[in-house]
Scaffold this motif. Structure first.
Motif, mmCIF file in Angstrom:
data_model
loop_
_atom_site.group_PDB
_atom_site.id
_atom_site.type_symbol
_atom_site.label_atom_id
_atom_site.label_comp_id
_atom_site.label_asym_id
_atom_site.label_seq_id
_atom_site.Cartn_x
_atom_site.Cartn_y
_atom_site.Cartn_z
ATOM 1 N N ILE A 1 0.881 -1.288 -0.038
ATOM 2 C CA ILE A 1 0.299 0.174 0.056
ATOM 3 C C ILE A 1 1.007 1.103 -0.005
ATOM 4 C CG2 ILE A 1 -1.543 1.394 0.706
ATOM 5 C CD1 ILE A 1 -3.204 -1.279 2.333
ATOM 6 N N MET A 2 1.843 1.358 0.673
ATOM 7 C CA MET A 2 2.727 2.864 1.205
ATOM 8 C C MET A 2 3.416 2.989 -0.407
ATOM 9 S SD MET A 2 4.643 2.179 4.509
ATOM 10 C CE MET A 2 5.068 3.956 4.523
ATOM 11 N N PHE A 3 3.912 2.075 -0.847
ATOM 12 C CA PHE A 3 4.453 1.578 -2.259
ATOM 13 C C PHE A 3 3.590 2.068 -3.456
ATOM 14 C CE2 PHE A 3 8.196 -0.839 -0.876
ATOM 15 C CZ PHE A 3 8.743 0.413 -1.433
ATOM 16 N N MET A 4 2.600 2.170 -3.312
ATOM 17 C CA MET A 4 1.150 1.824 -4.161
ATOM 18 C C MET A 4 1.047 3.793 -4.546
ATOM 19 S SD MET A 4 -1.395 -0.874 -3.960
ATOM 20 C CE MET A 4 -2.760 -0.223 -4.560
ATOM 21 N N MET A 5 0.935 3.742 -2.860
ATOM 22 C CA MET A 5 0.399 5.493 -3.063
ATOM 23 C C MET A 5 1.921 6.597 -3.017
ATOM 24 S SD MET A 5 -2.211 5.616 -0.215
ATOM 25 C CE MET A 5 -3.004 7.073 -0.805
ATOM 26 N N GLN A 6 2.767 6.189 -2.764
ATOM 27 C CA GLN A 6 4.390 7.059 -3.107
ATOM 28 C C GLN A 6 4.448 8.084 -4.198
ATOM 29 O OE1 GLN A 6 6.309 6.710 0.265
ATOM 30 N NE2 GLN A 6 6.976 8.557 -0.989
ATOM 31 N N PRO A 7 4.257 7.287 -4.893
ATOM 32 C CA PRO A 7 4.201 8.103 -6.018
ATOM 33 C C PRO A 7 3.639 9.951 -6.152
ATOM 34 C CG PRO A 7 3.568 5.881 -7.114
ATOM 35 C CD PRO A 7 3.532 5.710 -5.911
ATOM 36 N N THR A 8 2.443 9.678 -5.263
ATOM 37 C CA THR A 8 2.072 11.174 -4.829
ATOM 38 C C THR A 8 2.216 11.545 -3.707
ATOM 39 O OG1 THR A 8 0.204 10.169 -4.320
ATOM 40 C CG2 THR A 8 0.400 10.101 -6.628
ATOM 41 N N ASP A 9 3.288 10.940 -3.216
ATOM 42 C CA ASP A 9 3.636 10.959 -1.133
ATOM 43 C C ASP A 9 5.125 11.010 -1.317
ATOM 44 O OD1 ASP A 9 3.164 11.317 1.111
ATOM 45 O OD2 ASP A 9 2.628 9.095 1.715
ATOM 46 N N THR A 10 5.668 12.458 -1.509
ATOM 47 C CA THR A 10 6.799 12.198 -1.055
ATOM 48 C C THR A 10 7.508 12.199 0.030
ATOM 49 O OG1 THR A 10 6.866 14.767 -0.736
ATOM 50 C CG2 THR A 10 7.232 13.510 -3.542
ATOM 51 N N ALA A 11 6.483 12.705 1.142
ATOM 52 C CA ALA A 11 7.144 12.909 2.519
ATOM 53 C C ALA A 11 6.861 11.489 2.876
ATOM 54 C CB ALA A 11 6.177 13.825 3.206
ATOM 55 N N GLY A 12 5.534 10.814 2.466
ATOM 56 C CA GLY A 12 6.042 9.289 3.133
ATOM 57 C C GLY A 12 4.438 9.109 4.280
ATOM 58 N N VAL A 13 3.864 10.576 4.453
ATOM 59 C CA VAL A 13 3.325 10.400 5.556
ATOM 60 C C VAL A 13 1.597 9.864 5.426
ATOM 61 C CG1 VAL A 13 1.961 11.921 7.586
ATOM 62 C CG2 VAL A 13 4.344 12.120 7.077
ATOM 63 N N ARG A 14 1.504 10.525 3.842
ATOM 64 C CA ARG A 14 -0.203 9.823 3.464
ATOM 65 C C ARG A 14 -0.166 8.316 3.646
ATOM 66 N NH1 ARG A 14 -2.901 12.705 -1.327
ATOM 67 N NH2 ARG A 14 -5.062 11.196 -1.545
ATOM 68 N N SER A 15 1.274 7.663 2.983
ATOM 69 C CA SER A 15 0.765 6.328 2.338
ATOM 70 C C SER A 15 0.901 5.430 3.923
ATOM 71 C CB SER A 15 2.520 5.941 2.221
ATOM 72 O OG SER A 15 2.114 6.927 0.483
ATOM 73 N N LEU A 16 1.884 6.664 5.286
ATOM 74 C CA LEU A 16 1.956 5.151 6.219
ATOM 75 C C LEU A 16 0.491 5.171 6.510
ATOM 76 C CD1 LEU A 16 3.372 4.034 8.734
ATOM 77 C CD2 LEU A 16 3.713 6.166 9.721
ATOM 78 N N PHE A 17 -0.539 6.480 6.886
ATOM 79 C CA PHE A 17 -1.838 6.541 7.058
ATOM 80 C C PHE A 17 -2.866 5.621 6.658
ATOM 81 C CE2 PHE A 17 0.143 10.077 10.293
ATOM 82 C CZ PHE A 17 -0.769 9.883 10.878
ATOM 83 N N ALA A 18 -2.070 6.062 5.511
ATOM 84 C CA ALA A 18 -3.543 5.155 4.373
ATOM 85 C C ALA A 18 -3.454 3.190 4.735
ATOM 86 C CB ALA A 18 -3.220 5.496 3.120
ATOM 87 N N ALA A 19 -2.429 2.611 4.727
ATOM 88 C CA ALA A 19 -1.571 1.181 5.408
ATOM 89 C C ALA A 19 -2.260 1.370 6.764
ATOM 90 C CB ALA A 19 0.297 1.360 5.112
ATOM 91 N N LEU A 20 -1.511 2.377 7.434
ATOM 92 C CA LEU A 20 -2.430 1.634 8.834
ATOM 93 C C LEU A 20 -3.764 1.865 9.193
ATOM 94 C CD1 LEU A 20 -0.224 3.762 10.887
ATOM 95 C CD2 LEU A 20 0.531 1.916 10.834
ATOM 96 N N ALA A 21 -4.859 2.710 7.932
ATOM 97 C CA ALA A 21 -6.166 2.894 8.222
ATOM 98 C C ALA A 21 -6.640 1.638 8.102
ATOM 99 C CB ALA A 21 -6.812 4.271 7.752
ATOM 100 N N ALA A 22 -6.419 1.209 6.562
ATOM 101 C CA ALA A 22 -6.485 -0.032 5.813
ATOM 102 C C ALA A 22 -6.557 -1.755 6.119
ATOM 103 C CB ALA A 22 -5.877 -0.500 4.900
ATOM 104 N N LEU A 23 -5.584 -1.503 7.553
ATOM 105 C CA LEU A 23 -5.603 -2.706 8.367
ATOM 106 C C LEU A 23 -6.480 -2.277 9.571
ATOM 107 C CD1 LEU A 23 -1.527 -3.549 7.798
ATOM 108 C CD2 LEU A 23 -3.601 -4.356 7.153
ATOM 109 N N ALA A 24 -6.383 -1.072 9.772
ATOM 110 C CA ALA A 24 -6.644 -1.208 11.272
ATOM 111 C C ALA A 24 -8.683 -0.468 11.352
ATOM 112 C CB ALA A 24 -6.326 0.285 11.978
#
Length: 270
Positions: free
Chosen positions: A230-253
């Motif tokens: 999930i983090m790699f899928m979202m990484q192209p539009t997320d240079t900071a990596g924060v949005r990718s981390l939150f998306a991955a956490l939310a998808a599993l949590a």
């Protein structure tokens, strides 16, 4: 055993302090390891506490919610993020003080989400903006969260002193004093993830954590790989990596918060 426990706590606090004085990418990495690997161990046993005849329906529901979360986060992050934070606060309130008063349960839920803003409001706002809120949330809202976090932290620290509850004191102090990513990670582990992992271990009848991890490692490994994907899928539009981390956490949590309680049934002890 006691020596291993002390070594584990020293390692956690040493890594947290080192990350606290490091750049944001290092703090983000600390959060990934603490929340996404160590903290995920308690949710990895979700399948184990579901009756066998219900596991297909459980997995289907889990999968549907994961997909919906990702779509939601991709299209409406300004709504998805507050929804995720609110659901998490309710979950912490219900799980972390099951026998506590309503006031304590509310304080527990609010504190884990809001206390990191109390002394680190600018950094907290930056993280929320990078996670997907952009300018959608007025500064007055984050200021209100900081005030609520400060009050609940003070109440929980007083409770911890009266009860001589070192876990409550350590977790709340971590939330209050350490930078938001690091503070939440440590507070999440101390106040929620590690106690829940111990509870699941005991519920499933295992005496040692190694036995518990051997039982849940396939699900834990799959969850970690899914989070990385999930983090790699979202990484192209997320240079900071924060949005990718939150998306991955939310998808599993979110499925852990919403789906598991409907199917949860304690199995017979082994």
């Amino acid at each position: 055993m006691i020596l291993r426990q002390h070594t584990g706590w020293l390692t956690l606090w040493g890594a947290a302090l080192a990350a606290s004085f490091s750049p944001l990418p290092v703090q983000l990495l600390f959060a990934v390891v603490a929340i996404g690997i160590i903290g995920m161990a308690h949710g990895a046993s979700d399948l184990e506490i579901v009756r066998r005849e219900q596991q297909c329906a459980f997995l289907a529901g889990y999968g549907v919610v994961i997909v919906l979360c990702l779509f939601w986060w991709h299209w409406r992050p300004a709504i998805a993020l507050p929804g995720f934070l609110l659901a998490s606060a309710i979950h912490f309130a219900l799980e972390d003080a099951p026998h506590g008063s309503l006031a304590e349960r509310l304080a527990r839920g609010i504190s884990l989400i809001a206390t990191p803003a109390a002394l680190h409001l600018t950094a907290y706002r930056t993280i929320l903006h990078q996670a997907g809120l952009a300018s959608a949330m007025p500064d007055s809202v984050t200021a209100g969260l900081a005030i609520a976090g400060g009050f609940t932290a003070a109440a929980l620290l007083l409770t911890g002193i009266v009860r001589r509850d070192r876990r409550l004191l350590a977790g709340t102090l971590a939330l209050l004093l350490l930078p938001p990513f690091v503070g939440f990670s440590v507070g999440f582990l101390i106040l929620h993830a590690l106690p829940q992992t111990r509870e699941r271990r005991d519920l499933l009848g295992f005496r040692h954590y190694a036995d518990y991890l051997r039982a849940v490692w396939p699900v834990l490994t799959a969850a970690i790989l899914l989070a990385v994907l999930i983090m790699f899928m979202m990484q192209p539009t997320d240079t900071a990596g924060v949005r990718s981390l939150f998306a991955a956490l939310a998808a599993l949590a979110i499925p852990h918060l919403l789906i598991t309680p409907w199917f949860e049934k304690p199995p017979h002890r082994k």
